[in-house]
Write an enzyme that holds these catalytic residues in place. Structure first.
Site, short mmCIF file in Angstrom:
data_model
loop_
_atom_site.label_atom_id
_atom_site.label_comp_id
_atom_site.label_asym_id
_atom_site.label_seq_id
_atom_site.Cartn_x
_atom_site.Cartn_y
_atom_site.Cartn_z
N HIS A 253 0.81 -1.22 0.00
CA HIS A 253 0.00 0.00 0.00
C HIS A 253 0.84 1.27 0.00
CE1 HIS A 253 -3.52 -2.58 1.78
NE2 HIS A 253 -3.32 -2.78 0.50
N PRO B 254 -4.58 -11.45 18.02
CA PRO B 254 -5.32 -11.68 19.28
C PRO B 254 -6.80 -11.97 19.04
CG PRO B 254 -4.63 -9.37 19.09
CD PRO B 254 -4.08 -10.07 17.90
P1 OAD Z 1 -6.93 -3.68 10.43
O1 OAD Z 1 -7.04 -2.51 11.33
O2 OAD Z 1 -8.07 -3.99 9.53
O3 OAD Z 1 -6.68 -4.98 11.30
C1 OAD Z 1 -5.72 -5.00 12.32
C2 OAD Z 1 -5.68 -6.41 12.87
O4 OAD Z 1 -4.63 -6.44 13.83
C3 OAD Z 1 -6.94 -6.87 13.57
O5 OAD Z 1 -7.31 -8.16 13.10
C4 OAD Z 1 -6.55 -6.93 15.06
O6 OAD Z 1 -7.20 -7.98 15.76
C5 OAD Z 1 -5.07 -7.20 14.94
N1 OAD Z 1 -4.25 -6.76 16.09
C6 OAD Z 1 -4.47 -5.79 16.99
N2 OAD Z 1 -3.46 -5.69 17.87
C7 OAD Z 1 -2.56 -6.64 17.52
C8 OAD Z 1 -1.29 -7.05 18.02
N3 OAD Z 1 -0.73 -6.46 19.09
N4 OAD Z 1 -0.64 -8.06 17.40
C9 OAD Z 1 -1.19 -8.67 16.31
N5 OAD Z 1 -2.39 -8.31 15.80
C10 OAD Z 1 -3.06 -7.32 16.37
O7 OAD Z 1 -5.55 -3.50 9.62
P2 OAD Z 1 -5.11 -4.18 8.26
O8 OAD Z 1 -5.56 -5.58 8.18
O9 OAD Z 1 -3.67 -3.90 8.10
O10 OAD Z 1 -5.46 0.07 3.62
O11 OAD Z 1 -5.91 -3.33 7.22
C11 OAD Z 1 -5.72 -3.56 5.86
C12 OAD Z 1 -5.82 -2.27 5.10
O12 OAD Z 1 -7.07 -1.65 5.38
C13 OAD Z 1 -4.79 -1.22 5.48
O13 OAD Z 1 -3.56 -1.39 4.84
C14 OAD Z 1 -5.46 0.04 5.06
C15 OAD Z 1 -6.84 -0.23 5.61
O14 OAD Z 1 -7.88 0.49 5.08
C16 OAD Z 1 -5.39 1.23 2.96
O15 OAD Z 1 -5.32 2.30 3.54
C17 OAD Z 1 -5.37 1.07 1.49
#
Ligand code: OAD
Length: 248
Positions: A116, A215
């Site tokens: 991204h 988590p």
């Molecule tokens: P999300 O915010 O959708 O998801 C974050 C994930 O991290 C969730 O499943 C949480 O449960 C998990 N999480 C939280 N704390 C954690 C920790 N300490 N260790 C491990 N996991 C943890 O973020 P992304 O999946 O990255 O795109 O989102 C994907 C895309 O959606 C992003 O790149 C962005 C967003 O809109 C764009 O901006 C194009």
């Protein structure tokens, strides 16, 4: 976990890790969809689309400048550090990230495939021919808002992929190549945004052992071979500790 560590230990193992916002959560970078996620308080279509920028570049830049200042105040955590260590130690290791924060690079990861883009890059909004296609810009407090292109005087835009935009084809093909692997770990991502979320399935089709570290449960949880429930900043160091300990 033992099975995973044994697989990671294989000398020729091709290991690929896909990270999302959760990997930076322990550093203080807000996630998008969690309890305090950015998309709970902000509408993506008002801030992270080309239409929003066209309508009000000032508002969009205010949001990115705020995120830049949040990220600039954060440090990489143990999850970033373990992955940086693997990028140097494990011969067939690849890291794909959806994160734009640059914390993997700050921890020392090399050749990260950034799906991204980067919040620390910008490009000319008009696409002027004198500017590079994209360039690094570490500014946290811009002298003028919205900031202008030093080459043509028009506007610049953040070097990130917005909703509705396609990922660069070279990046997609690097990520698809990386999905051809023996062990695929998806770490800290809600696994709902494509094409990133599709890489887990792609890896499985190529015969990879698939692992999720999170988590919370995600749509990927039921189909991975191993779901490790916990924060990336604790689970990855534990895997690394076992990997470094003498063989059982
Ligand atoms: P999300 O915010 O959708 O998801 C974050 C994930 O991290 C969730 O499943 C949480 O449960 C998990 N999480 C939280 N704390 C954690 C920790 N300490 N260790 C491990 N996991 C943890 O973020 P992304 O999946 O990255 O795109 O989102 C994907 C895309 O959606 C992003 O790149 C962005 C967003 O809109 C764009 O901006 C194009």
């Amino acid at each position: 976990m033992h099975e995973l560590v044994d697989r990671l230990r294989q000398p020729d193992a091709r290991i690929t890790v896909l990270t999302g916002a959760g990997v930076s959560a322990a550093s203080g970078v807000p996630t998008f969809r969690g309890a305090d996620g950015l998309w709970r308080n902000f509408r993506p279509e008002a801030l992270a689309t080309a239409e929003a920028f066209r309508r009000d570049p000032g508002v969009v830049w205010e949001w990115y400048a705020w995120r830049r200042s949040r990220i600039a105040a954060c440090e990489p955590n143990d999850a970033h550090r373990v992955l940086a260590g693997w990028s140097h130690r494990l011969p067939n290791f690849k890291l794909i990230t959806q994160n734009v924060d640059g914390l993997h690079e700050r921890a020392g990861s090399e050749k990260t495939i950034r799906l991204h883009g980067s919040i620390w890059e910008v490009s000319c909004w008009q696409g002027c021919t004198t500017s590079p296609r994209r360039w690094r810009d570490d500014t946290v407090t811009f002298k003028e808002m919205p900031p202008h292109c030093p080459y043509c005087g028009g506007l610049i835009r953040p070097g990130v992929v917005w909703f509705g935009e396609t990922l660069e084809s070279s990046v997609i093909s690097q990520a698809s190549d990386a999905a051809i692997c023996d062990v695929f770990l998806t770490v800290g991502t809600s696994a709902v945004v494509y094409p990133a979320a599709g890489l887990i399935e792609e890896a499985r089709r190529h015969g990879a052992f698939t692992v999720e570290i999170n988590p919370e449960a995600t749509p990927a949880t039921p189909s991975v071979d191993l779901a490790l429930k916990g924060g990336a900043e604790t689970v990855l160091p534990e895997i690394d500790r076992q990997l470094k300990s003498p063989m059982r």
